[in-house]
Design an enzyme around this catalytic site. Structure first.
Site, PDB file in Angstrom:
ATOM      1  N   LYS A   1       0.680  -1.092   0.086  1.00 12.90           N
ATOM      2  CA  LYS A   1      -0.120   0.133  -0.132  1.00 12.90           C
ATOM      3  C   LYS A   1       0.854   1.239   0.032  1.00 12.90           C
ATOM      4  O   LYS A   1       0.495   2.159  -0.969  1.00 12.90           O
ATOM      5  CB  LYS A   1      -0.811   0.224   1.168  1.00 12.90           C
ATOM      6  CG  LYS A   1      -1.947   1.010   1.251  1.00 12.90           C
ATOM      7  CD  LYS A   1      -2.763   0.930   2.383  1.00 12.90           C
ATOM      8  CE  LYS A   1      -3.986   0.011   2.306  1.00 12.90           C
ATOM      9  NZ  LYS A   1      -4.986   0.149   3.444  1.00 12.90           N
TER      10      LYS A   1
ATOM     11  N   LYS B   1      14.783  -2.256  -2.793  1.00 13.72           N
ATOM     12  CA  LYS B   1      15.570  -1.419  -3.550  1.00 13.72           C
ATOM     13  C   LYS B   1      15.388   0.316  -3.501  1.00 13.72           C
ATOM     14  O   LYS B   1      16.018   0.835  -4.221  1.00 13.72           O
ATOM     15  CB  LYS B   1      15.559  -1.842  -5.140  1.00 13.72           C
ATOM     16  CG  LYS B   1      16.338  -3.260  -5.367  1.00 13.72           C
ATOM     17  CD  LYS B   1      16.512  -3.475  -6.603  1.00 13.72           C
ATOM     18  CE  LYS B   1      15.297  -3.879  -7.697  1.00 13.72           C
ATOM     19  NZ  LYS B   1      16.050  -4.338  -8.974  1.00 13.72           N
TER      20      LYS B   1
ATOM     21  N   GLU C   1      11.881   7.509  -5.675  1.00 17.51           N
ATOM     22  CA  GLU C   1      12.285   8.389  -6.974  1.00 17.51           C
ATOM     23  C   GLU C   1      11.873   7.884  -8.158  1.00 17.51           C
ATOM     24  O   GLU C   1      11.605   8.466  -9.123  1.00 17.51           O
ATOM     25  CB  GLU C   1      13.770   8.745  -6.783  1.00 17.51           C
ATOM     26  CG  GLU C   1      13.875   9.750  -5.442  1.00 17.51           C
ATOM     27  CD  GLU C   1      15.461   9.892  -5.273  1.00 17.51           C
ATOM     28  OE1 GLU C   1      16.082   8.746  -4.928  1.00 17.51           O
ATOM     29  OE2 GLU C   1      15.757  10.980  -5.193  1.00 17.51           O
TER      30      GLU C   1
END
Lengths: 172, 736
Positions: free
Chosen positions: B631, B698, B702
Site C-alpha cells: 500500500k 531497492k 524516486e
C-alpha cells in the site's frame, strides 16, 4: 456549551501601536475569549493562541487549502481570514471530527486508502472532503475532482483521496 | 548474510501505523511546537542578485513594538562553515560579510515577541546595495564552468567509430527548467539553548546532519545537541541540508536566550531551501537499420550557486541504461548568481532520463521500430560498463507486464493515427534504470518484560512510510504481532541514520533493523545458553525461528519459549541489541548493485485546436526489489508519478533575467497539479528481492517520477508528430 477563559497576553508585552481586539471565538462548540493583535489570522489564532495545530499553514496566501476549516458549514481558508471577524461564527476544526477516539468515517477512509503521505495537507483535505459532502458537491467523480482542487497535496495522493471520498459517499 | 524469509507481516498492504495521528491533526510537525517564552523570527532577504550591501539600517526595526533583536552581517559573530557531508559541502554560513551572491539571500533576522511583530519589523530594515551585474543565464560566457564535478563522466568504446557505423543518427538539445521542491510543510526551525546545550526542532530529512553541522558551526560538542523531527511536512530533498535559516534561528535563540521559532514563508521557500537546477543537454544516438544502438553521446550542463555544491550528474543515466558498445557521458556546471540548488526528488535522473528516453523514442521512429521493441532489443542484460551481472533486474518484466496491462498492442505506429472524437490520442513509454544508493545506518531493538518490542533509529519519515515498514519488518524478524511493536524515529539521540534521500533509506535502515533484531534474538539465546530449564539451551541462531512472541527450534514449535518467560525467569526488565548495516560491495559480491527499474506507459489526449493536453492514463511497472508494504509503496509510485506529470506539464521556476528575482514564488503563480489534473493510475510491482542485501529492497521513492516526462513527451509525439524537447510542455507548444 463550555466556556473557557483563555489567558490574554500579559499587558506589559502588548505593543502600544498595534491595535488589539477582544474577540470571542466559538471553536468546536467551545467559546474562547481572546485578546488578539488585530493582525492575527483565524489560522494563527487557532494554532498559536488556542493550541489547535491540526489546521496547517502551507502558503499563508489562501492557495493550498492546508488551513481549511469549516465556518457555519462552509469551507474557509483560515489563513485568509482575520480572527477578529469571526466572532459569533461556528468554527469547526479537524480536532472535533473524532469522538472518544473513534475516527470520523472520512478519517477512517483516508487511513484505509492511504490518502496521504507526509500528512501535512491531510487535516485540510479531510475538512474539505467532509464539507464537500455536506455541500452536496460530492455526487460524481467529476465533482470530487473539481471541488477538491483547492487542496494541494504535494505528495500526490490525489487518486487515493478520491477513493476515500467515494467510499464515504457510497456508504452515505 | 541471512536473507529475510517471507512471512505474514512483511509485504502486506497494512494501513500506516501513524495514520490515526495524521488524520486527526495530532501529528506534530516542527512548526506545531510551542514553548513558554518563545520568541518569533522573521527574515530579511536581499533584493539584488549580486553585489554588496553598502549600508543596512535597523534603527526603525529595533524600535518597533516587541522587537528583541535584529542581527545583520555587521553584528553577527564569525560562524564556521558546516562540514563536508555525504552530499558534498554545506551551504555557506549566513551573515559573514557584505557580499550578495543571489537574490533572496538572508541579510538579517529579526526576533520579536510575536510573529506579527517580527514580520512587521523585518519590513522596516533598510538596505542599500552596490549592485553588480548578475550572472543568471546558463549560457553566460562569463560564468565559471566546473568540468566533471563528481568524477562520474564515463567513456566506453569509441563513439566516433560507433556513429560512423550507424545507419540512423538522431540528435537534439533538451532543456529542463528550474523546479522548486515546495514540500507543503513550510520549513520551520525552533531552537533553544540551555547553557551550552541546544535543542532544535527542524523540518529536516536528516537529524544527525543537523546535529553534526550545528556542532561544527557553533563549536559545541555534538553530545549537547538534540535534533527532533518526528513528523516532517514533506521534503523531496529540501530537508537534506542545514540551510542558512536554520543556523540563523539557532544564533537568534542564543542571542535572546529564549526559544525562537522561525517559519519560512512560501516565497522564502523558493530561495532558501534548494531547487532542481535547470539543465541543457545535448544528446546524440546512433543505431543500425535493425534497431541496434551503436553509439550514445550525452552532454549535460546544470546551474549551481556561486559558492555551493550540488549533485546533478544528468548524463550518467545514458551510461547504464542500454547495452550499447560506444557511450560517452559528460557533465558540467555553470556557477551563477542563483539561490543554492539542491536535490529534488530524483535529482539528475529526472532531467537526464527525459533526454535519453525521448532520444530512444526518436530512434525507434527513425528506424520504424516499435518503441517497446527497441528497448527490449538493446536490453542491458548485465551492467554495461562494470560488466557484472545485476544483483536483480526485472526491467524486461516491467516492459512486458506494463505493456500488457496498458494495452500497448492497440497502439498504431503512425503519429496522429489514433483519435477519439476531437481528441488526438497518443501512447508513449519510457524505461528507467535508477541508480543504487546505500550508506551506513544503525538501529537499536529491545524486547521488554511485557513481550512488546521497541525499535528505533534517528531516521525520518517524510511521507515515505518508514514508521510503518520498519514496524512490519521488526515484527516479522522478532515474531511479534505488529501491534506489539513500536518503531520510533526523528530524534538525533537515537542510533545514527542517514538521510531520507537517494531512495536509500529503506535499504540502509531495513538492513540495520534486520541486524538489530537478529542480534537481539541471539541475546535471548545467550541468556538461556546454560539454562537447564530452557528448551532453547545451547541453541544457535540458525537453529531457531520466531513466531507469536516465542523463539523455538526450527521445525519443532514445541521446543521453545516466549520472550516474556525468558525475561521473567532471569529477572530481566528487557534485552536490547544494536544493529548496523553497511552498503554491499559490488566487487565482493561479483554483482553490479541494482537500484529500482521501471517502465512507464502513458496515454495523452490532445485537443489540437485548443492545445489542451490531458494525461488520461498511466501504468507504472516497477521492479523495486522486495516490497515491504504494497500500500505505501504504491503510494510512493503514485506520488512520484504526480511529480513526473508536474515536471512534464506544470513546473517552472521563473527567474527575472535582470534582477534574479523569482517571479512566480507563490502557490498562485507556480503551477503544480491539483486533484483534477491527475488521473487514476495503475502500479504493478514485478521482480523479487534483490540479492545484494538481507532485506532485498531497492527503494521506491524516486523511480516513480523518472520516465514520466519522457513518456508524456513520447505520447505527445505519437499524438501529434511533434517532438518537444523543452520542459514543461505548455499549451503554446501544442497549438497545431
Amino acid at each position: 456549551m463550555k466556556h473557557v477563559e483563555t489567558e490574554a497576553r500579559p499587558a506589559g508585552q502588548a505593543p502600544p501601536e498595534a491595535p488589539h481586539v477582544d474577540v470571542t471565538l466559538n471553536v468546536n462548540g467551545t467559546l474562547h475569549r481572546l485578546r488578539l493583535d488585530a493582525r492575527v489570522t483565524l489560522l494563527d489564532a487557532l494554532r498559536d493562541h488556542l493550541g489547535l495545530t491540526g489546521a496547517k499553514k502551507g502558503c499563508d496566501q489562501g492557495a493550498c487549502g492546508a488551513c481549511t476549516v469549516m465556518v457555519d458549514g462552509r469551507r474557509v481558508v483560515s489563513c485568509l481570514a482575520l480572527a477578529a471577524q469571526y466572532e459569533g461564527r461556528e468554527i469547526t476544526t479537524v480536532e472535533s471530527l473524532s469522538v472518544d477516539g473513534e475516527l470520523h468515517p472520512m478519517q477512517a477512509a483516508f487511513a484505509r486508502h492511504d490518502a496521504f503521505q507526509c500528512g501535512y495537507c491531510t487535516p485540510g483535505q479531510i475538512m474539505s472532503a467532509v464539507c464537500l459532502i455536506a455541500e452536496g458537491r460530492a455526487n460524481s467523480e467529476e465533482d470530487i475532482r473539481e471541488f477538491m482542487s483547492g487542496n494541494i497535496c504535494r505528495c500526490g495522493a490525489y487518486p487515493n483521496i478520491r477513493a476515500a471520498i467515494r467510499e464515504v459517499t457510497g456508504e452515505g | 548474510m541471512t536473507t529475510l524469509e517471507t512471512g505474514r507481516t512483511v509485504g502486506a498492504g497494512l494501513d500506516r501505523v501513524d495514520a490515526p495521528l495524521k488524520v486527526t491533526g495530532d501529528a506534530q510537525y516542527p512548526n506545531d511546537y510551542s514553548y513558554p517564552g518563545m520568541a518569533h523570527a522573521a527574515l530579511v532577504r536581499s533584493t539584488i542578485a549580486a553585489g554588496r550591501i553598502r549600508s543596512i539600517d535597523v534603527t526603525q526595526a529595533l524600535a518597533a513594538p516587541g522587537v528583541l533583536t535584529v542581527i545583520t552581517h555587521l553584528t553577527a559573530p564569525k560562524l564556521e562553515r558546516g562540514p563536508m557531508t555525504l552530499l558534498g559541502g554545506s551551504p555557506p554560513a549566513p551573515l559573514q560579510d557584505d557580499r550578495i551572491l543571489h537574490y533572496g539571500q538572508h541579510i538579517a533576522i529579526v526576533v520579536a515577541e510575536t510573529a506579527e511583530q517580527a514580520r512587521h519589523a523585518a519590513r522596516l530594515v533598510r538596505a542599500e546595495y552596490e549592485a553588480a551585474e548578475a550572472m543568471l543565464d546558463l549560457n553566460d560566457p562569463r560564468a565559471q564552468i566546473v568540468e566533471n564535478p563528481w568524477g562520474l563522466d564515463t567513456e566506453r568504446g569509441d563513439v566516433d567509430a560507433g556513429f560512423a557505423q550507424a545507419d540512423v543518427v538522431v540528435e537534439g538539445t533538451f532543456t529542463t527548467p528550474d523546479n522548486t521542491n515546495n514540500p507543503l510543510g513550510l520549513m520551520a526551525t525552533i531552537a533553544f539553548w540551555h547553557g551550552d546545550s541546544l535543542t532544535v526542532h527542524d523540518s529536516t530529512q536528516w537529524p544527525h546532519n543537523v546535529r553534526t553541522s550545528l556542532a561544527t558551526i557553533f563549536k559545541i560538542p555534538e553530545s549537547g545537541i538534540r535534533v527532533l523531527a518526528p513528523f516532517v511536512g514533506g521534503g523531496f530533498g529540501a530537508g537534506l541540508r542545514v540551510w542558512p535559516h536554520v543556523i540563523l534561528t539557532v544564533l537568534a535563540a542564543r542571542e535572546v536566550n529564549r526559544p525562537v521559532k522561525l517559519v519560512l514563508t512560501r516565497p522564502e521557500m523558493f530561495t532558501s531551501v534548494g531547487h532542481r537546477p535547470n539543465s541543457v543537454q545535448q544528446i546524440k544516438v546512433g543505431a543500425t537499420r535493425g534497431g541496434d544502438l551503436v553509439a550514445i553521446e550525452h552532454h549535460g550542463i546544470s546551474s549551481v550557486a556561486m559558492e555551493d555544491d550540488d549533485y546533478e550528474p544528468v548524463s550518467f543515466c545514458s551510461a547504464v541504461s542500454y547495452a550499447c558498445p560506444n557511450v560517452l557521458t559528460r557533465d558540467r556546471q555553470a556557477r551563477l548568481n542563483i539561490p543554492c540548488p539542491g536535490s529534488m526528488r530524483a535529482p539528475a535522473e529526472g532531467q537526464g532520463n527525459f533526454a535519453l528516453e525521448s532520444a530512444i523514442d526518436e530512434v525507434a521512429h527513425a528506424v520504424g521500430m516499435d518503441p517497446l521493441e527497441i528497448r527490449l532489443r538493446n536490453y542491458a542484460e548485465q551492467h554495461p560498463f562494470l560488466n557484472l551481472p545485476w544483483s536483480s533486474k526485472a526491467l524486461r518484466e516491467c516492459y512486458l507486464q506494463g505493456a500488457e496491462r496498458f494495452g500497448w498492442s492497440r497502439r498504431t505506429p503512425e503519429p496522429g493515427s489514433m483519435r477519439d472524437g476531437r481528441w488526438l490520442v497518443g501512447y508513449g513509454l519510457a524505461g528507467v534504470s535508477y541508480p543504487f544508493y546505500q550508506v551506513p545506518c544503525q538501529a537499536r531493538a529491545s524486547v521488554r518484560r511485557d513481550g512488546s518490542a521497541y525499535v528505533r533509529s534517528a531516521a525520518t519519515d517524510i511521507g515515505t512510510g518508514t514508521y510503518t515498514v520498519m514496524t512490519q519488518l521488526a515484527a516479522e524478524l522478532l515474531g511479534l504481532d505488529i501491534t506489539r511493536v513500536r518503531f520510533d524515529l526523528g530524534d538525533s539521540d537515537m542510533p545514527y541514520a542517514p538521510q531520507a534521500g537517494g531512495s536509500g533509506l529503506t535499504g540502509a535502515l531495513g538492513n540495520a533493523v534486520h541486524a538489530a533484531c537478529r542480534r537481539l534474538v541471539r541475546e535471548f539465546l545467550d541468556v538461556v545458553r546454560d539454562d537447564a530449564a530452557s528448551p532453547l539451551r545451547r541453541a544457535a541462531l540458525d537453529e531457531v525461528t520466531v513466531t507469536d512472541g516465542r523463539i523455538h527450534r526450527v521445525g519443532d514449535p514445541g521446543q521453545g519459549e516466549s520472550y516474556v518467560d525468558i525475561l521473567a525467569r532471569h529477572s530481566l526488565e528487557e534485552l536490547s541489541a544494536d544493529g548496523r548495516s553497511t552498503p554491499p560491495q559490488a566487487e565482493e559480491l561479483g554483482m553490479a548493485l541494482s537500484g529500482a527499474f521501471g517502465a512507464k506507459f502513458v496515454e495523452v489526449r490532445i485537443d489540437p485546436e485548443l492545445g489542451l493536453l490531458r494525461v488520461a492514463r498511466v501504468v507504472s511497472a516497477i521492479d523495486g526489489g522486495r516490497i515491504l508494504n504494497e500500500k505505501t509503496a504504491t503510494s510512493q509510485i503514485i506520488g512520484g508519478t504526480v511529480g513526473g506529470i508536474s515536471q512534464a506539464l506544470f513546473e517552472e521556476t521563473a527567474t527575472d533575467e535582470v534582477t534574479g528575482r523569482i517571479a512566480n514564488a507563490t502557490f498562485g503563480d507556480y503551477l503544480m497539479p491539483v486533484n483534477a489534473d491527475v488521473p487514476d493510475m495503475e502500479v504493478l510491482f514485478v521482480g523479487g528481492p534483490d540479492r545484494a542485501t538481507a532485506v532485498g529492497t531497492k527503494g521506491v521513492g524516486e523511480v516513480g517520477l523518472v520516465g514520466i516526462a519522457a513518456a508524456i513527451g513520447n505520447a505527445v509525439y505519437h499524438a501529434t508528430g511533434r517532438r518537444l524537447r523543452s520542459l514543461p510542455i505548455t499549451i503554446d507548444q501544442l497549438m497545431l
